[in-house]
Design a protein around this motif. Structure first.
Motif, PDB file in Angstrom:
ATOM      1  N   TRP A   1      75.885  49.908  30.392  1.00  0.00           N
ATOM      2  CA  TRP A   1      77.123  49.686  31.165  1.00  0.00           C
ATOM      3  C   TRP A   1      78.216  49.110  30.252  1.00  0.00           C
ATOM      4  O   TRP A   1      79.364  49.538  30.284  1.00  0.00           O
ATOM      5  CB  TRP A   1      76.834  48.720  32.324  1.00  0.00           C
ATOM      6  N   TRP A   2      77.816  48.144  29.429  1.00  0.00           N
ATOM      7  CA  TRP A   2      78.776  47.490  28.539  1.00  0.00           C
ATOM      8  C   TRP A   2      79.381  48.487  27.554  1.00  0.00           C
ATOM      9  O   TRP A   2      80.603  48.522  27.349  1.00  0.00           O
ATOM     10  CB  TRP A   2      78.094  46.333  27.803  1.00  0.00           C
ATOM     11  N   ILE A   3      78.520  49.327  26.972  1.00  0.00           N
ATOM     12  CA  ILE A   3      79.006  50.319  25.990  1.00  0.00           C
ATOM     13  C   ILE A   3      79.990  51.288  26.660  1.00  0.00           C
ATOM     14  O   ILE A   3      81.071  51.565  26.145  1.00  0.00           O
ATOM     15  CB  ILE A   3      77.816  51.081  25.355  1.00  0.00           C
ATOM     16  N   TYR A   4      79.619  51.786  27.851  1.00  0.00           N
ATOM     17  CA  TYR A   4      80.507  52.714  28.560  1.00  0.00           C
ATOM     18  C   TYR A   4      81.833  52.038  28.934  1.00  0.00           C
ATOM     19  O   TYR A   4      82.897  52.644  28.850  1.00  0.00           O
ATOM     20  CB  TYR A   4      79.830  53.239  29.834  1.00  0.00           C
ATOM     21  N   THR A   5      81.743  50.776  29.360  1.00  0.00           N
ATOM     22  CA  THR A   5      82.966  50.052  29.783  1.00  0.00           C
ATOM     23  C   THR A   5      83.908  49.867  28.601  1.00  0.00           C
ATOM     24  O   THR A   5      85.124  50.086  28.720  1.00  0.00           O
ATOM     25  CB  THR A   5      82.581  48.681  30.393  1.00  0.00           C
ATOM     26  N   ILE A   6      83.342  49.495  27.457  1.00  0.00           N
ATOM     27  CA  ILE A   6      84.162  49.314  26.260  1.00  0.00           C
ATOM     28  C   ILE A   6      84.787  50.645  25.839  1.00  0.00           C
ATOM     29  O   ILE A   6      85.967  50.716  25.474  1.00  0.00           O
ATOM     30  CB  ILE A   6      83.316  48.702  25.110  1.00  0.00           C
ATOM     31  N   ASN A   7      83.978  51.724  25.927  1.00  0.00           N
ATOM     32  CA  ASN A   7      84.512  53.053  25.580  1.00  0.00           C
ATOM     33  C   ASN A   7      85.672  53.433  26.495  1.00  0.00           C
ATOM     34  O   ASN A   7      86.701  53.945  26.045  1.00  0.00           O
ATOM     35  CB  ASN A   7      83.411  54.116  25.711  1.00  0.00           C
ATOM     36  N   THR A   8      85.505  53.167  27.794  1.00  0.00           N
ATOM     37  CA  THR A   8      86.573  53.488  28.762  1.00  0.00           C
ATOM     38  C   THR A   8      87.837  52.707  28.419  1.00  0.00           C
ATOM     39  O   THR A   8      88.946  53.252  28.432  1.00  0.00           O
ATOM     40  CB  THR A   8      86.117  53.130  30.203  1.00  0.00           C
ATOM     41  N   LEU A   9      87.659  51.439  28.096  1.00  0.00           N
ATOM     42  CA  LEU A   9      88.802  50.583  27.753  1.00  0.00           C
ATOM     43  C   LEU A   9      89.512  51.104  26.509  1.00  0.00           C
ATOM     44  O   LEU A   9      90.745  51.164  26.448  1.00  0.00           O
ATOM     45  CB  LEU A   9      88.315  49.146  27.534  1.00  0.00           C
TER      46      LEU A   9
ATOM     47  N   THR B   1      79.470  53.969  35.088  1.00  0.00           N
ATOM     48  CA  THR B   1      79.775  54.075  33.657  1.00  0.00           C
ATOM     49  C   THR B   1      81.261  54.301  33.350  1.00  0.00           C
ATOM     50  O   THR B   1      81.601  54.662  32.232  1.00  0.00           O
ATOM     51  CB  THR B   1      78.930  55.192  33.010  1.00  0.00           C
ATOM     52  N   GLY B   2      82.111  54.102  34.341  1.00  0.00           N
ATOM     53  CA  GLY B   2      83.552  54.221  34.058  1.00  0.00           C
ATOM     54  C   GLY B   2      84.274  52.964  34.502  1.00  0.00           C
ATOM     55  O   GLY B   2      85.451  53.020  34.874  1.00  0.00           O
ATOM     56  N   SER B   3      83.575  51.840  34.488  1.00  0.00           N
ATOM     57  CA  SER B   3      84.164  50.592  34.990  1.00  0.00           C
ATOM     58  C   SER B   3      85.497  50.308  34.322  1.00  0.00           C
ATOM     59  O   SER B   3      85.631  50.416  33.103  1.00  0.00           O
ATOM     60  CB  SER B   3      83.206  49.425  34.745  1.00  0.00           C
ATOM     61  N   ASP B   4      86.460  49.955  35.164  1.00  0.00           N
ATOM     62  CA  ASP B   4      87.818  49.764  34.666  1.00  0.00           C
ATOM     63  C   ASP B   4      88.047  48.276  34.374  1.00  0.00           C
ATOM     64  O   ASP B   4      88.293  47.489  35.288  1.00  0.00           O
ATOM     65  CB  ASP B   4      88.809  50.261  35.722  1.00  0.00           C
ATOM     66  N   PHE B   5      87.952  47.944  33.095  1.00  0.00           N
ATOM     67  CA  PHE B   5      88.042  46.542  32.703  1.00  0.00           C
ATOM     68  C   PHE B   5      89.444  45.978  32.965  1.00  0.00           C
ATOM     69  O   PHE B   5      89.606  44.790  33.171  1.00  0.00           O
ATOM     70  CB  PHE B   5      87.684  46.411  31.222  1.00  0.00           C
ATOM     71  N   LEU B   6      90.449  46.873  32.982  1.00  0.00           N
ATOM     72  CA  LEU B   6      91.824  46.396  33.199  1.00  0.00           C
ATOM     73  C   LEU B   6      92.009  45.812  34.599  1.00  0.00           C
ATOM     74  O   LEU B   6      92.873  44.966  34.812  1.00  0.00           O
ATOM     75  CB  LEU B   6      92.816  47.526  32.952  1.00  0.00           C
TER      76      LEU B   6
END
Lengths: 261, 234
Positions: free
Chosen positions: A8-16, A113-118
């Motif tokens: 999850w963390w890797i995908y979130t960072i990638n999305t960001l 896997t597309g969590s929007d950190f913003l």
């Protein structure tokens, strides 16, 4: 669990990274627009309830607390479940095949896997505002807080169930976007206490389409005006919906036929 | 659902009061329904599809076809809006049938004429605004941010959620200089009637000025976009 958190963390960072590198200004405008929409509605509530003193029996601070709770739940579910909005593309291009081949649960892949950190940026002031109003309304008691957190988790479980059902619909019919719009439209009715609606609409959006349970119950639990039977009902409904949606997911997966060549 | 939300917020307010911000139950309910009509007719748009066409390069197909680019989108808009009106009639008929709200039926020809003219002005402004923002896709990777911002501005400050004359006077005056209130608030108020001659004249002057500026900008940005555009492949 630890492995999934890492994925999850890797995908979130990638999305960001994609957001900041490819569409930086667009993303910032989205963020600004959300804040504007939030501010405009609060402004409207303040002007309205200052003139009328109460709305459906609630004073201004209580009405704002309802709206803040709605946003807290809505933004949290949007932040974590953003990947659902991209699911249609995965279905119609056939790239969902790759979800099934990877050693990661495809439901986890499609949901988280597309969590929007913003969105997290807007979540922080929101939590601070909720704490401020809890303090202002003197609602700080262990029982009220426990009820509030329980109802928030219940609301999130119901939101999760709806999103799983949207994914199932996507697999079975390739239709995702309109279902998401319907969901978003429905939950927007919870921006204010459901008590403003007349019967039978109030009953319908509380017990049949559980918008009231998702959005109004947490604030009511916090104010100590939600009875225990209703809390128990809400928890049972959330568990039932989650269980049913997972069963339907299994059903939909068995009927998935790839769109790729 | 947005219509139900706004309707019931006001319905709840009028349970205990006869008049709020100068509006009666009938006038606010009529305002809400007219605003819903205007949302369907004026705000509903498919011009923003243009963003995907530009991003994918499909816009190149238009360059080799004997059709006017803007005219094509205007025609499509008209068809789409007719479609929206059908849905609006079904939605509102159901609402009126179920809730039986008190309504003001405008019968004054002058008011209806001004209402229609304001809608026409709003259509032009909304089309141009969306068209111009969509055309920015020629230069930027993501034009959905500005589109989203504009939809929020229109909804919040254009009168979609509430009639903006309930806002503080200074803020209201500033907003009336922007194009946003002329898509929902101004036509809806014209329908309700009761606006002074100077208010009407001022409103139509602002619509005219914004209309001219935006039409000019639409053509200029389209021209610049095509000059900037390059496409490869088949």
């Amino acid at each position: 669990m630890k492995r999934y958190l890492k994925v999850w963390w890797i995908y979130t960072i990638n999305t960001l990274q994609v957001q900041l590198n490819v569409a930086r200004w667009g993303v910032l405008l989205f963020l600004f627009s959300k804040v504007l929409r939030f501010g405009a509605f609060i402004f409207f509530l303040v002007i309205l309830v200052k003139a009328t003193k109460v709305l459906a029996g609630y004073n201004l601070d209580q009405v704002i607390l309802f709206f803040l709770t709605f946003n807290l739940l809505d933004m949290t579910s949007q932040m974590f479940l953003r990947e659902v909005y991209r699911f249609r593309a995965a279905i119609i291009t056939g790239s969902f095949d790759f979800y099934l081949l990877k050693p990661v649960n495809p439901l986890f892949r499609a949901l988280f896997t597309g969590s929007d950190f913003l969105d997290f940026i807007t979540l922080v002031p929101l939590v601070i505002a909720v704490i401020y109003y809890i303090n202002k309304l003197h609602l700080l008691s262990a029982l009220n807080l426990a009820g509030f957190i329980l109802m928030l988790l219940t609301g999130f479980a119901i939101a999760l169930s709806f999103h799983i059902l949207v994914l199932c619909l996507g697999i079975l019919t390739t239709e995702v976007d309109n279902a998401v719009f319907v969901y978003r439209d429905l939950i927007s009715m919870g921006r204010v206490p459901v008590d403003i609606y007349m019967e039978p609409i109030r009953g319908l959006i509380t017990f049949v389409i559980p918008v009231g349970i998702m959005m109004s119950f947490p604030a009511k639990a916090l104010m100590g005006i939600l009875t225990w039977p209703l809390m128990v009902y809400a928890v049972f409904l959330a568990v039932f919906l989650l269980f049913t949606s997972l069963k339907i997911w299994q059903f939909a997966l068995k009927r998935y036929s790839s769109a790729s060549s | 659902m947005q219509l139900l939300l706004v309707y019931f917020i006001w319905w709840s307010v009028f349970q205990h009061q006869q008049e709020v911000f100068g509006y009666t139950t009938a006038s606010i309910v009529t305002y809400i329904l007219v605003a819903a009509l205007l949302r369907a007719v004026v705000l509903g748009t498919r011009v923003t599809d243009l963003i995907d066409k530009i991003n994918s390069g499909d816009v190149a197909n238009f360059l080799v076809k004997p059709i006017g680019f803007i005219r094509f989108y205007v025609t499509r808009e008209v068809a789409d809006k007719l479609f929206n009106i059908i849905f609006f009639i079904a939605e509102v008929s159901l609402l009126i049938f179920l809730l039986k709200p008190p309504l003001i039926i405008q019968t004054e020809f002058a008011n209806l004429l001004l209402f229609s003219l304001a809608i026409a002005g709003g259509l032009i402004i909304n089309f141009c605004l969306n068209f111009i923002i969509s055309l920015t896709a020629f230069w930027v990777e993501n034009s959905w941010g500005p589109i989203f911002l504009m939809s929020i501005l229109l909804e919040s400050l254009g009168g979609g959620l509430f009639p903006i004359d309930i806002l503080p006077k200074a803020l209201f005056n500033i907003l009336m200089l922007t194009p946003f209130p002329y898509l929902i608030y101004f036509p809806a108020k014209l329908y309700l009637g009761g606006m002074s001659f100077s208010e009407i004249a001022f409103g139509f002057s602002v619509i005219f000025i914004w209309g001219v500026i935006l039409i000019f900008l639409t053509k200029a940005v389209l021209h610049a976009g095509f000059r900037h555009f390059s496409a490869v492949g088949n």
